[in-house]
Design an enzyme around this catalytic site. Structure first.
Site, PDB file in Angstrom:
ATOM      1  N   ASN A  41      43.593  26.404  93.420  1.00  0.00           N
ATOM      2  CA  ASN A  41      43.568  24.625  93.240  1.00  0.00           C
ATOM      3  C   ASN A  41      44.386  24.960  92.183  1.00  0.00           C
ATOM      4  OD1 ASN A  41      43.976  22.383  92.697  1.00  0.00           O
ATOM      5  ND2 ASN A  41      41.215  22.475  92.038  1.00  0.00           N
ATOM      6  N   LYS A  94      46.063  22.644  90.916  1.00  0.00           N
ATOM      7  CA  LYS A  94      45.780  21.295  89.706  1.00  0.00           C
ATOM      8  C   LYS A  94      46.598  20.812  89.307  1.00  0.00           C
ATOM      9  CE  LYS A  94      41.155  23.195  88.435  1.00  0.00           C
ATOM     10  NZ  LYS A  94      40.153  23.754  87.393  1.00  0.00           N
ATOM     11  N   HIS A 102      36.181  17.711  94.384  1.00  0.00           N
ATOM     12  CA  HIS A 102      36.087  18.750  92.972  1.00  0.00           C
ATOM     13  C   HIS A 102      35.543  18.407  91.480  1.00  0.00           C
ATOM     14  CE1 HIS A 102      38.457  21.111  90.082  1.00  0.00           C
ATOM     15  NE2 HIS A 102      38.091  22.056  90.760  1.00  0.00           N
ATOM     16  N   GLU A 125      31.504  25.650  92.915  1.00  0.00           N
ATOM     17  CA  GLU A 125      32.347  25.844  91.520  1.00  0.00           C
ATOM     18  C   GLU A 125      30.944  25.204  90.587  1.00  0.00           C
ATOM     19  OE1 GLU A 125      36.321  25.604  92.500  1.00  0.00           O
ATOM     20  OE2 GLU A 125      36.128  23.988  92.120  1.00  0.00           O
TER      21      GLU A 125
HETATM   22  P1  13P Z   1      39.143  28.130  86.668  1.00  0.00           P
HETATM   23  O1  13P Z   1      39.854  29.188  88.370  1.00  0.00           O
HETATM   24  O2  13P Z   1      40.673  28.194  86.476  1.00  0.00           O
HETATM   25  O3  13P Z   1      37.782  28.775  86.492  1.00  0.00           O
HETATM   26  O4  13P Z   1      38.916  26.966  88.166  1.00  0.00           O
HETATM   27  C1  13P Z   1      38.487  26.653  89.183  1.00  0.00           C
HETATM   28  C2  13P Z   1      38.683  25.086  90.233  1.00  0.00           C
HETATM   29  O5  13P Z   1      38.570  24.294  89.766  1.00  0.00           O
HETATM   30  C3  13P Z   1      39.283  25.362  91.708  1.00  0.00           C
HETATM   31  O6  13P Z   1      38.895  24.120  92.288  1.00  0.00           O
END
Ligand code: 13P
Length: 237
Positions: free
Chosen positions: A8, A10, A92, A161
């Site tokens: 991801n 982001k 998410h 998560e």
């Molecule tokens: P991190 O790997 O930065 O903790 O993020 C996890 C996440 O939100 C994947 O969608």
């Protein structure tokens, strides 16, 4: 079943660096005959018609539950179709908690993309104050995030998560991941990923936990070499 690895992005990478990343990861998979399922979620601005091996898919981090219309700032399936995107991330925690998407919004989105046959990566996870109340409260919270969600849908992957583990470098204990994944698997017979501070140094031990079918990775997947090394680890798991 072969383990899955998803990245991801982001709000990271540009259109140019995303393209380089995907082209390079694609040739890495090709050259090394890696047949694990690999999914990359770039920013909406970097979506494109990527030519990839069949086990690599590129998905949208978010889209609205419309084809098109007057929804300022959103994209719909008309924009995704332009690039042949058929994979989407829904639920998410950053959208639930920072952007304020409700379970109702998420359900509408889920049902819309389900009706179109998209591969959905559906995320659940508890915030720190819930985790601190103990395992039964944690499970209750997480199970409530399946309200309105059809878990019989063929093309869904679930990602657990924990919110407090995302981007913090903290991960639950192996025992906690094992317990939660076991309970979740009882409820859903779907691929189940773990996400939250997965990195090259802890990936192998996370993949070895029963009922962990793969990982959804943020921060440590944004570096191409780290992502490739984590693909190799996933392939060996
Ligand atoms: P991190 O790997 O930065 O903790 O993020 C996890 C996440 O939100 C994947 O969608």
């Amino acid at each position: 079943m072969k383990k899955i690895i998803a990245s991801n992005f982001k709000t990271n990478h540009t259109r140019k660096s995303t393209k380089e990343f995907i082209v390079n990861v694609n040739s890495f998979l090709n050259k090394n005959n890696i047949d694990n399922e690999v999914i990359i979620f770039p920013t909406a601005t970097a979506l494109d018609e990527f030519v990839t091996v069949s086990n690599l898919s590129v998905g949208a981090q978010n889209a609205y539950y419309v084809k098109n219309g007057s929804f300022t700032g959103e994209i719909g399936t008309e924009q995704l179709d332009e690039f042949g995107i058929k994979t989407i991330l829904i639920g998410h925690s950053e959208r639930r908690h920072n952007i304020g998407e409700s379970q109702k919004d998420i359900t509408l989105k889920y049902n819309y993309y389900k009706s179109l046959g998209y591969k959905i990566v559906y995320c659940v996870g508890e915030p720190l104050e819930v985790k601190e109340q103990g395992i039964s409260q944690t499970l209750e919270y997480v199970f409530n995030q399946f309200d309105g969600i059809d878990l019989e849908y063929d093309n869904v992957i679930i990602a657990y998560e924990p919110v407090w583990a995302i981007g913090t470098g903290l991960t639950p204990s192996i025992e906690d991941i094992e317990t939660i994944h076991k309970k979740l698997k009882k409820k859903l017979q779907k691929p189940l990923l773990y996400g939250g501070s997965v990195k090259p140094t802890n990936l192998a031990e996370i993949l070895a936990i029963p009922n962990v079918d793969g990982t959804l990775i943020g921060t440590s997947s944004w570096n191409e070499e780290d992502f490739k090394s984590m693909i190799t680890t996933t392939n060996k798991a």
